[in-house]
Design a protein around this motif. Structure first.
Motif, PDB file in Angstrom:
ATOM      1  N   ASP A   1       0.744  -1.251   0.036  1.00 12.00           N
ATOM      2  CA  ASP A   1      -0.098   0.080  -0.057  1.00 12.00           C
ATOM      3  C   ASP A   1       0.915   1.134   0.019  1.00 12.00           C
ATOM      4  N   LEU A   2       2.144   0.949   0.306  1.00 10.64           N
ATOM      5  CA  LEU A   2       2.986   2.312   0.390  1.00 10.64           C
ATOM      6  C   LEU A   2       3.750   2.195  -0.913  1.00 10.64           C
ATOM      7  N   GLU A   3       3.917   3.550  -1.428  1.00 11.88           N
ATOM      8  CA  GLU A   3       4.258   3.372  -2.640  1.00 11.88           C
ATOM      9  C   GLU A   3       5.808   4.076  -3.029  1.00 11.88           C
ATOM     10  N   TRP A   4       6.842   4.303  -1.872  1.00 13.94           N
ATOM     11  CA  TRP A   4       8.060   4.855  -1.878  1.00 13.94           C
ATOM     12  C   TRP A   4       8.797   3.824  -2.330  1.00 13.94           C
ATOM     13  N   PHE A   5      10.033   4.214  -3.332  1.00 14.93           N
ATOM     14  CA  PHE A   5      11.275   3.422  -3.594  1.00 14.93           C
ATOM     15  C   PHE A   5      12.430   4.168  -3.488  1.00 14.93           C
ATOM     16  N   ILE A   6      13.510   3.430  -3.468  1.00 16.06           N
ATOM     17  CA  ILE A   6      14.912   4.397  -3.630  1.00 16.06           C
ATOM     18  C   ILE A   6      15.613   3.336  -4.621  1.00 16.06           C
ATOM     19  N   SER A   7      16.297   3.781  -5.385  1.00 17.01           N
ATOM     20  CA  SER A   7      16.921   2.892  -6.270  1.00 17.01           C
ATOM     21  C   SER A   7      18.435   3.295  -6.639  1.00 17.01           C
ATOM     22  N   VAL A   8      19.468   2.338  -6.850  1.00 19.44           N
ATOM     23  CA  VAL A   8      20.791   2.550  -7.397  1.00 19.44           C
ATOM     24  C   VAL A   8      20.935   1.882  -8.269  1.00 19.44           C
ATOM     25  N   ALA A   9      21.660   2.795  -9.257  1.00 21.16           N
ATOM     26  CA  ALA A   9      21.822   2.152 -10.725  1.00 21.16           C
ATOM     27  C   ALA A   9      23.240   2.663 -11.070  1.00 21.16           C
ATOM     28  N   THR A  10      23.833   1.921 -12.082  1.00 16.49           N
ATOM     29  CA  THR A  10      25.188   2.499 -12.539  1.00 16.49           C
ATOM     30  C   THR A  10      24.915   3.422 -13.439  1.00 16.49           C
ATOM     31  N   SER A  11      25.813   4.469 -13.177  1.00 16.93           N
ATOM     32  CA  SER A  11      25.663   5.601 -14.094  1.00 16.93           C
ATOM     33  C   SER A  11      26.403   5.446 -15.482  1.00 16.93           C
ATOM     34  N   ARG A  12      25.605   5.906 -16.555  1.00 17.55           N
ATOM     35  CA  ARG A  12      25.990   5.863 -17.755  1.00 17.55           C
ATOM     36  C   ARG A  12      27.076   7.099 -18.234  1.00 17.55           C
ATOM     37  N   GLY A  13      26.993   7.916 -17.296  1.00 15.49           N
ATOM     38  CA  GLY A  13      27.974   9.054 -17.510  1.00 15.49           C
ATOM     39  C   GLY A  13      29.399   8.837 -17.805  1.00 15.49           C
ATOM     40  N   PRO A  14      30.067   9.691 -18.160  1.00 21.46           N
ATOM     41  CA  PRO A  14      31.664   9.583 -18.554  1.00 21.46           C
ATOM     42  C   PRO A  14      32.358   9.114 -17.264  1.00 21.46           C
ATOM     43  N   PHE A  15      31.759   9.710 -16.138  1.00 24.45           N
ATOM     44  CA  PHE A  15      32.941   9.403 -15.046  1.00 24.45           C
ATOM     45  C   PHE A  15      32.339   8.218 -14.007  1.00 24.45           C
ATOM     46  N   GLY A  16      31.458   7.320 -14.676  1.00 22.64           N
ATOM     47  CA  GLY A  16      30.945   6.112 -14.006  1.00 22.64           C
ATOM     48  C   GLY A  16      30.037   6.530 -12.663  1.00 22.64           C
TER      49      GLY A  16
END
Length: 95
Positions: A44-59
């Protein structure tokens, strides 16, 4: 607060502690396991927190926080997995 972590690569951890969140982050890669998301066990709660690899030039990593109850919707980047794990768990605890 009960929550779980679900990673693209198939890892699922119920109520992960700091070491487990850190391990999930360190196992992320840019091909088959690009993100991990923490969700509340109460659907019933809709929050989330995610961690993803960055696709930027610095990682590094991109951290996205979403909580419709508080109106929070933010993205940040970081290159420090230990600090990310600490921040993720602190944010989850505030829910």
């Amino acid at each position: 607060m009960e929550y779980y972590a679900d990673a693209e690569g198939g890892d699922y951890v119920q109520d992960p502690d700091h070491a487990e969140v850190l391990s999930l982050i360190k196992r992320l890669n840019t091909t088959t396991n690009t993100f991990v998301v923490l969700y509340p066990t109460d659907h019933d709660l809709e929050w989330f927190i995610s961690v993803a690899t960055s696709r930027g030039p610095f990682g590094g990593y991109e951290v996205e926080r979403y909580d419709p109850t508080t109106g929070e919707k933010a993205k940040t980047t970081s290159a420090a997995p230990g600090q990310i794990a600490t921040d993720v768990l602190a944010w989850v605890t505030q829910r």
